[in-house]
Design a protein around this motif. Structure first.
Motif: not given
Length: 234
Positions: A78-88, A102-106, A110-112
């Motif tokens: 998800a971190l490396a993917g082209p679109a933002e995705s939810p992450v924990r 938060g969210t990650a992609g590309g 960022s998040g909390r």
């Protein structure tokens, strides 16, 4: 001698400058995180920055280079993917834990995070002869990956100045325990973490320390090692 002291003070100052605001974090404090790509680190390593409430109503921030594996639960795809995705993910250690979402992609994210200091950590530091850390200190020690095993080994090697700022400076300047053991073996009776960090910041490497030993040097102060390295690189 005055110049040497000034350099050492400056090195610690550089490390403290990387922590521009002392955190005022307590249990359940909300921390903002962000990840950005950098070409200067290993492929599986990211610089993660945290922003948190600081004393006097200010906002503090500090960053640390961490491998993706250290951020337990973070979806690398998800971190490396082209679109933002939810992450924990969770960043945990002896000082406490950060539960983050938060969210990650590309390569960015960022998040909390919610922060919980470990209740027994402060007492363990005191038993090692260190000042009792605040919850804020524990947060910064956690972010920079300082662990009790590291402190115990430094204590065994004869270091007494185990203040949080000095321990964090070791992490910032990549002063490893192998480096500490090799430098300590030269037997400087007045060794300190400030001087150890100064050695590394001045360009002294683990390989250089080993080369000195192989050349027959067995008893040197940190100051002598610094001077020898400085003259060698002129």
């Amino acid at each position: 001698m005055m110049m040497t002291r000034f350099v050492r003070a400056s090195v610690l100052g550089l490390a403290i400058a990387a922590m521009p605001g002392r955190a005022a974090a307590q249990g359940d404090a909300e921390i903002a995180w962000s990840i950005a790509p950098t070409g200067r680190m290993a492929a599986d390593t990211r610089m993660i920055t945290f922003r948190y409430p600081a004393e006097g109503g200010r906002t503090g921030s500090t960053g640390s280079a961490r491998s993706v594996d250290e951020m337990a639960g973070l979806d690398a795809a998800a971190l490396a993917g082209p679109a933002e995705s939810p992450v924990r993910f969770t960043l945990a250690g002896d000082p406490g834990r950060l539960e983050c979402e938060g969210t990650a992609g590309g390569g960015r994210g960022s998040g909390r995070c919610a922060y919980q200091p470990a209740p027994g950590f402060a007492g363990e530091m005191e038993r090692l002869g260190a000042p009792r850390p605040s919850s804020a200190d524990q947060l910064e020690l956690l972010i920079h990956g300082v662990e009790l095993a590291q402190m115990r080994e430094l204590r065994r090697l004869g270091y007494r100045d185990l203040e949080p700022d000095r321990l964090i400076a070791m992490q910032i300047f990549y002063v490893t325990l192998d480096f500490a053991r090799e430098a300590t073996a030269f037997g400087d009776p007045d060794r300190s973490l400030d001087e150890l960090v100064s050695l590394k910041h001045g360009g002294v490497s683990l390989a250089y320390l080993r080369a000195l030993r192989e050349a027959g040097y067995t008893r040197l102060t940190f100051r002598q090692i610094e001077e020898m390295h400085r003259h060698r690189t002129r």
